[in-house]
Design an enzyme around this catalytic site. Structure first.
Site, PDB file in Angstrom:
ATOM      1  CG  ASP A 187       6.705   2.439   4.255  1.00  0.00           C
ATOM      2  OD1 ASP A 187       7.492   1.582   3.821  1.00  0.00           O
ATOM      3  OD2 ASP A 187       5.470   2.372   4.088  1.00  0.00           O
ATOM      4  CG  ASP A 201       6.602  -2.233   1.485  1.00  0.00           C
ATOM      5  OD1 ASP A 201       7.014  -1.295   2.181  1.00  0.00           O
ATOM      6  OD2 ASP A 201       5.457  -2.255   0.966  1.00  0.00           O
ATOM      7  CG  HIS A 218       0.990  -4.443  -0.521  1.00  0.00           C
ATOM      8  ND1 HIS A 218       2.232  -4.634  -1.102  1.00  0.00           N
ATOM      9  CD2 HIS A 218       1.166  -3.465   0.400  1.00  0.00           C
ATOM     10  CE1 HIS A 218       3.102  -3.796  -0.560  1.00  0.00           C
ATOM     11  NE2 HIS A 218       2.488  -3.068   0.361  1.00  0.00           N
ATOM     12  CG  HIS A 251       0.465  -1.887  -3.808  1.00  0.00           C
ATOM     13  ND1 HIS A 251      -0.204  -2.039  -2.612  1.00  0.00           N
ATOM     14  CD2 HIS A 251       1.279  -0.816  -3.626  1.00  0.00           C
ATOM     15  CE1 HIS A 251       0.162  -1.094  -1.763  1.00  0.00           C
ATOM     16  NE2 HIS A 251       1.068  -0.338  -2.357  1.00  0.00           N
TER      17      HIS A 251
END
Length: 393
Positions: A166, A177, A246, A254
């Site tokens: 990630d 992301d 998110h 976030h």
């Protein structure tokens, strides 16, 4: 492009556009040419463009594609979309490179540093204008998220590991992301398929005016339809209910809204112009994670105001964070790389004051396995763009 309907093959479309827009330079092997130098006119490959899902009354959203007003709004944000696309192309090329050499026997620290070195080159790291958006997660097995090795960590990747890669890139704080899971033993194939399908279901369901709770319910239904057999025992794949996707804001990973991966979430709706990370985690354990192991991830609190700091060392560390990371996440390895040392007490002080938040590794029960897939989507006025989509997933 598993699980998505009504769109052209993302890979073919991207390659066709890339041929038209690419400059004279070609990427090297291993990759070393910054993405900005491959596309000399400054226009980067468009991701997978999808029509929005029909509204609750069954009306098609196809009108958005042809609406003059929506096309004007779309063009007005072209610079922003283009930044996301540049960061996404860097992500695609880096992960393709990582897949070419990642194998059992490598240390986790070597994997992360090799990935980050390539990512820094391709994104053409430039202070807070362009760079890595957060530390490389390489969480193993029952650890689902937020593990990256600290200095001295000698963990070695094993044949039977399930490793979540990630990592994030950004241009002008516009963050990609995006994550995938690496395995070597084919016995985990069904676990990965469940999570990939669940993520694609979330992407397919997402759209303007869609309720976040409805996305979560659809993800859970798909995830739980899978079973995986490991060493003679059968497990239903469970969504990890306290992890979620998110919204993403400028320099803010976030952004304030959460996309659940189980039913029962908020009825808040997605809105035009928003950017989301749609990510799902599947587990053979309890489907709940808790803090565990040494902390490596940290991030400055986005909303923190002025807080008096008494320790000179803590003031220094905060200045280093402000200059190099701002409100983007960072890890201890990155402080080491900047030449910082003996900073743990100062970092703890900043955490105690609420200026910086620690994000320890998140783990399900020992002996369980977790997998993750994630994409960044742009809710453009005309269509939904899965900007980080690649030929790989």
């Amino acid at each position: 492009a598993d699980g998505d309907e009504g769109e052209n093959s993302a890979g073919k479309k991207r390659k066709k556009k890339a041929k038209k827009k690419r400059g004279t330079k070609m990427q090297t092997d291993p990759p070393s040419v910054p993405i900005s130098e491959l596309y000399l006119n400054g226009m980067f490959p468009v991701g997978q463009e999808c029509e929005y899902p029909p509204s609750q009354d069954g009306r098609s959203a196809a009108w958005r594609m042809s609406s003059k007003e929506k096309r004007v709004l779309d063009r007005a944000s072209e610079e922003m979309w283009n930044d996301f696309r540049q960061a996404a192309e860097a992500h695609r090329q880096v992960r393709q490179y990582v897949r070419s050499w990642i194998e059992p026997g490598l240390t986790m620290i070597d994997i992360c540093e090799r990935l980050e070195e390539c990512s820094r080159r391709l994104i053409k790291e430039d202070g807070l204008k362009a760079g890595l958006a957060f530390p490389t997660g390489c969480s193993l097995n029952n650890c689902a998220a937020h593990y990256t090795p600290n200095a001295g960590d000698s963990t070695v990747l094993q044949y039977d590991d399930v490793c979540k890669i990630d990592f994030g890139t950004h241009i002008n704080g516009r963050i990609i992301d995006c994550a995938f899971t690496v395995t070597f033993n084919p016995k985990y194939d069904c676990l990965l398929e469940a999570v990939r399908d669940a993520t694609n279901t979330g992407i397919k369901c997402a759209g303007i005016d869609v309720r976040l709770c409805d996305v979560g319910e659809s993800i859970q239904e798909v995830m739980e339809s899978y079973e995986v057999e490991l060493d003679g025992k059968t497990y239903q794949v469970k969504p990890v209910r306290n992890l979620n996707g998110h919204s993403i804001g400028p320099y803010r990973i976030h952004g304030g809204k959460t996309v659940p991966i189980v039913k029962g979430g908020e009825a808040t709706r997605m809105e035009e112009g928003e950017v989301y990370a749609i990510e799902t985690f599947g587990s053979t354990g309890k489907g709940v994670v808790h803090d565990d192991m040494d902390c490596s991830h940290y991030m400055k609190n986005f909303d923190v105001g002025h807080v008096p700091i008494r320790l000179p060392r803590a003031k220094h560390v905060l200045n280093v964070v402000n200059e190099n990371f701002g409100t983007l996440a960072f890890c201890r390895r990155w402080l080491d790389r900047l030449g910082e040392s003996k900073y743990l007490m100062a970092l703890k002080n900043l955490c105690d004051l609420g200026i910086i938040d620690p994000y320890p590794p998140l783990c399900d029960i020992k002996g369980s396995y977790t997998a993750q897939f994630e994409h960044t989507i742009l809710l453009r006025p005309t269509c939904k763009e899965v900007v980080s989509r690649g030929d790989d997933y």
